[in-house]
Scaffold this motif. Structure first.
Motif, PDB file in Angstrom:
ATOM      1  N   HIS A   1       1.086  -1.110  -0.171  1.00 23.79           N
ATOM      2  CA  HIS A   1       0.035   0.088  -0.486  1.00 23.79           C
ATOM      3  C   HIS A   1       1.137   1.309  -0.368  1.00 23.79           C
ATOM      4  O   HIS A   1       1.729   1.468   0.730  1.00 23.79           O
ATOM      5  CB  HIS A   1      -0.703  -0.095   1.371  1.00 23.79           C
ATOM      6  CG  HIS A   1      -1.510  -1.248   1.387  1.00 23.79           C
ATOM      7  ND1 HIS A   1      -3.281  -1.024   0.385  1.00 23.79           N
ATOM      8  CD2 HIS A   1      -1.402  -2.498   2.178  1.00 23.79           C
ATOM      9  CE1 HIS A   1      -3.678  -2.301   1.391  1.00 23.79           C
ATOM     10  NE2 HIS A   1      -2.735  -3.163   1.471  1.00 23.79           N
ATOM     11  N   PHE A   2       0.252   1.526  -0.948  1.00 25.60           N
ATOM     12  CA  PHE A   2       1.060   3.605  -1.315  1.00 25.60           C
ATOM     13  C   PHE A   2       0.362   4.633  -0.605  1.00 25.60           C
ATOM     14  O   PHE A   2      -0.935   4.789  -0.752  1.00 25.60           O
ATOM     15  CB  PHE A   2       2.067   3.098  -2.220  1.00 25.60           C
ATOM     16  CG  PHE A   2       3.320   2.698  -2.458  1.00 25.60           C
ATOM     17  CD1 PHE A   2       4.327   2.621  -2.754  1.00 25.60           C
ATOM     18  CD2 PHE A   2       3.039   1.400  -3.112  1.00 25.60           C
ATOM     19  CE1 PHE A   2       5.142   2.077  -1.945  1.00 25.60           C
ATOM     20  CE2 PHE A   2       3.710   0.633  -3.220  1.00 25.60           C
ATOM     21  CZ  PHE A   2       4.729   0.869  -2.975  1.00 25.60           C
ATOM     22  N   GLU A   3       1.098   5.571  -0.937  1.00 27.63           N
ATOM     23  CA  GLU A   3       0.425   7.404   0.067  1.00 27.63           C
ATOM     24  C   GLU A   3       1.084   8.421  -1.150  1.00 27.63           C
ATOM     25  O   GLU A   3       2.587   7.351  -1.275  1.00 27.63           O
ATOM     26  CB  GLU A   3       0.262   7.639   1.003  1.00 27.63           C
ATOM     27  CG  GLU A   3      -0.473   9.318   0.943  1.00 27.63           C
ATOM     28  CD  GLU A   3      -1.262   9.240   2.181  1.00 27.63           C
ATOM     29  OE1 GLU A   3      -1.439  10.524   2.027  1.00 27.63           O
ATOM     30  OE2 GLU A   3      -0.674   8.470   2.937  1.00 27.63           O
ATOM     31  N   LEU A   4       0.834   8.505  -2.241  1.00 32.46           N
ATOM     32  CA  LEU A   4       1.357   9.659  -2.787  1.00 32.46           C
ATOM     33  C   LEU A   4       1.275  11.313  -2.392  1.00 32.46           C
ATOM     34  O   LEU A   4      -0.041  11.679  -1.450  1.00 32.46           O
ATOM     35  CB  LEU A   4       0.545   9.833  -4.764  1.00 32.46           C
ATOM     36  CG  LEU A   4       1.599   8.771  -5.372  1.00 32.46           C
ATOM     37  CD1 LEU A   4       0.368   6.995  -4.731  1.00 32.46           C
ATOM     38  CD2 LEU A   4       1.336   8.785  -6.915  1.00 32.46           C
ATOM     39  N   PRO A   5       1.721  11.755  -2.932  1.00 31.52           N
ATOM     40  CA  PRO A   5       1.699  13.965  -2.606  1.00 31.52           C
ATOM     41  C   PRO A   5       0.386  14.147  -2.739  1.00 31.52           C
ATOM     42  O   PRO A   5       0.738  13.626  -4.806  1.00 31.52           O
ATOM     43  CB  PRO A   5       2.841  14.132  -3.109  1.00 31.52           C
ATOM     44  CG  PRO A   5       3.704  13.246  -3.132  1.00 31.52           C
ATOM     45  CD  PRO A   5       3.395  12.576  -3.174  1.00 31.52           C
ATOM     46  N   MET A   6      -0.616  14.716  -2.404  1.00 33.87           N
ATOM     47  CA  MET A   6      -1.822  15.721  -3.040  1.00 33.87           C
ATOM     48  C   MET A   6      -1.256  16.767  -3.527  1.00 33.87           C
ATOM     49  O   MET A   6      -0.476  17.336  -3.003  1.00 33.87           O
ATOM     50  CB  MET A   6      -2.739  15.497  -2.521  1.00 33.87           C
ATOM     51  CG  MET A   6      -3.748  16.368  -3.056  1.00 33.87           C
ATOM     52  SD  MET A   6      -4.992  15.451  -4.285  1.00 33.87           S
ATOM     53  CE  MET A   6      -5.324  14.307  -2.624  1.00 33.87           C
ATOM     54  N   PRO A   7      -1.047  16.681  -4.844  1.00 35.42           N
ATOM     55  CA  PRO A   7      -0.319  18.085  -6.040  1.00 35.42           C
ATOM     56  C   PRO A   7      -1.023  19.439  -5.178  1.00 35.42           C
ATOM     57  O   PRO A   7      -2.477  19.446  -4.289  1.00 35.42           O
ATOM     58  CB  PRO A   7      -0.868  17.687  -7.270  1.00 35.42           C
ATOM     59  CG  PRO A   7      -0.950  16.592  -7.530  1.00 35.42           C
ATOM     60  CD  PRO A   7      -1.798  15.595  -6.424  1.00 35.42           C
ATOM     61  N   GLY A   8      -0.805  19.977  -5.784  1.00 41.39           N
ATOM     62  CA  GLY A   8      -1.263  21.424  -4.776  1.00 41.39           C
ATOM     63  C   GLY A   8      -2.010  22.503  -6.398  1.00 41.39           C
ATOM     64  O   GLY A   8      -1.287  23.398  -6.830  1.00 41.39           O
ATOM     65  N   VAL A   9      -2.678  21.723  -6.142  1.00 42.55           N
ATOM     66  CA  VAL A   9      -3.649  22.338  -7.823  1.00 42.55           C
ATOM     67  C   VAL A   9      -4.409  22.792  -6.751  1.00 42.55           C
ATOM     68  O   VAL A   9      -6.134  22.053  -5.917  1.00 42.55           O
ATOM     69  CB  VAL A   9      -3.863  21.391  -7.734  1.00 42.55           C
ATOM     70  CG1 VAL A   9      -5.224  21.703  -9.523  1.00 42.55           C
ATOM     71  CG2 VAL A   9      -2.720  21.114  -9.388  1.00 42.55           C
ATOM     72  N   ALA A  10      -5.994  24.095  -7.077  1.00 45.45           N
ATOM     73  CA  ALA A  10      -6.673  24.779  -6.468  1.00 45.45           C
ATOM     74  C   ALA A  10      -7.726  24.161  -6.739  1.00 45.45           C
ATOM     75  O   ALA A  10      -7.561  23.664  -7.658  1.00 45.45           O
ATOM     76  CB  ALA A  10      -6.268  25.835  -6.401  1.00 45.45           C
ATOM     77  N   PRO A  11      -8.574  23.827  -6.214  1.00 44.98           N
ATOM     78  CA  PRO A  11     -10.274  22.798  -6.463  1.00 44.98           C
ATOM     79  C   PRO A  11     -10.683  24.492  -7.355  1.00 44.98           C
ATOM     80  O   PRO A  11     -10.460  25.475  -6.405  1.00 44.98           O
ATOM     81  CB  PRO A  11     -10.180  22.489  -5.856  1.00 44.98           C
ATOM     82  CG  PRO A  11      -9.771  22.623  -4.278  1.00 44.98           C
ATOM     83  CD  PRO A  11      -8.848  23.327  -4.890  1.00 44.98           C
ATOM     84  N   VAL A  12     -11.627  23.658  -8.280  1.00 44.40           N
ATOM     85  CA  VAL A  12     -12.283  24.305  -9.480  1.00 44.40           C
ATOM     86  C   VAL A  12     -13.190  24.439  -8.597  1.00 44.40           C
ATOM     87  O   VAL A  12     -14.011  23.505  -8.154  1.00 44.40           O
ATOM     88  CB  VAL A  12     -11.751  24.020 -10.173  1.00 44.40           C
ATOM     89  CG1 VAL A  12     -13.137  25.375 -11.559  1.00 44.40           C
ATOM     90  CG2 VAL A  12     -11.281  24.227 -11.095  1.00 44.40           C
ATOM     91  N   ALA A  13     -14.049  25.805  -8.068  1.00 43.10           N
ATOM     92  CA  ALA A  13     -15.601  26.117  -8.224  1.00 43.10           C
ATOM     93  C   ALA A  13     -16.432  25.279  -8.760  1.00 43.10           C
ATOM     94  O   ALA A  13     -16.256  25.754 -10.346  1.00 43.10           O
ATOM     95  CB  ALA A  13     -15.558  27.161  -7.486  1.00 43.10           C
ATOM     96  N   GLY A  14     -17.939  24.741  -9.088  1.00 45.51           N
ATOM     97  CA  GLY A  14     -18.412  25.355 -10.429  1.00 45.51           C
ATOM     98  C   GLY A  14     -18.481  24.004 -10.697  1.00 45.51           C
ATOM     99  O   GLY A  14     -19.046  23.596 -11.638  1.00 45.51           O
ATOM    100  N   GLY A  15     -17.640  22.299 -10.248  1.00 45.70           N
ATOM    101  CA  GLY A  15     -17.536  21.519 -10.989  1.00 45.70           C
ATOM    102  C   GLY A  15     -16.358  21.015 -11.207  1.00 45.70           C
ATOM    103  O   GLY A  15     -15.142  21.558 -11.137  1.00 45.70           O
ATOM    104  N   VAL A  16     -16.093  19.541 -11.868  1.00 42.87           N
ATOM    105  CA  VAL A  16     -15.249  19.298 -12.188  1.00 42.87           C
ATOM    106  C   VAL A  16     -14.030  19.052 -13.365  1.00 42.87           C
ATOM    107  O   VAL A  16     -14.648  18.472 -14.488  1.00 42.87           O
ATOM    108  CB  VAL A  16     -14.575  17.556 -11.190  1.00 42.87           C
ATOM    109  CG1 VAL A  16     -13.669  17.071 -11.477  1.00 42.87           C
ATOM    110  CG2 VAL A  16     -15.343  17.197 -10.109  1.00 42.87           C
TER     111      VAL A  16
END
Length: 213
Positions: free
Chosen positions: A187-202
């Motif tokens: 089992h592994f964990e990767l760092p979450m990229p520093g990308v800001a969530p976008v409002a109003g959808g994915v």
């Protein structure tokens, strides 16, 4: 290097040589047959398990697993009209059993983005496609919002799988060290990229294409 042109993203792969003909993009319904073929070939040839319904239901119906849910995605790499690689994010963490309870507790469903089905056909390996898929999937998870962890597991019996993931991710649990050997997976964990969530959808849930290489 990644750039976006008319909804497509080009990733310089294949030792930095452009024009290799690889295009990485969000899968559409028309890609599912090719994606399913890559996945099934991999579970039979590399994983040696063959199709097991309780493990591989998402392969049979990838539309329900990855295309319909808002915070999931399926990426494919196309080469000369053929799907040659896949990679996905699902919003479901590891379950216990069969995984250790403490691993399941650490990566709960809903707040865990699980990377899965990152498969490349053998003749298209060593072009950087898997790394590019991991990068794009991580960025999708970060943009989706609500995810707190980026998780995956791998079978070290698959040639090249363990060193590949150790080069990118942090080991959480090697089941081979547990009493009885567990499932033999890591089992592994990767760092979450520093990308800001976008409002109003994915973003990326539509047909975002990335010429790769």
């Amino acid at each position: 290097m990644t750039g976006t042109v008319a909804g497509r993203t080009r990733a310089d792969t294949d030792g930095g040589h452009e024009g290799a003909g690889y295009v990485l993009r969000t899968a559409t319904a028309g890609d599912l047959g090719g994606a399913r073929a890559v996945m099934l070939d991999t579970v039979y040839r590399d994983l040696k398990s063959g199709y097991v319904p309780r493990w591989h239901a998402d392969i049979i119906d990838p539309e329900a697993a990855y295309l319909r849910p808002e915070r999931c995605t399926l990426l494919v790499v196309e080469h000369r009209g053929e799907i040659v690689a896949t990679g996905a994010v699902r919003d479901r963490g590891p379950q216990a059993p069969p995984n250790p309870q403490w691993v399941a507790d650490r990566f709960p469903s809903g707040t865990t983005a699980q990377l899965c089905r990152i498969y490349v056909r053998p003749e298209h390996r060593r072009h950087g496609l898997a790394r590019q898929l991991v990068r794009e999937l991580g960025e999708f998870a970060a943009r989706a919002g609500g995810y707190e962890a980026l998780y995956l597991h791998t079978d070290p019996a698959v040639p090249g799988a363990e060193p590949f993931w150790r080069s990118l991710a942090h080991e959480v649990c090697d089941e081979r060290t547990l009493p009885g050997g567990g499932q033999g997976i890591v089992h592994f964990e990767l760092p979450m990229p520093g990308v800001a969530p976008v409002a109003g959808g994915v973003p990326g849930s539509g047909t975002t294409t990335t010429p790769a290489g």
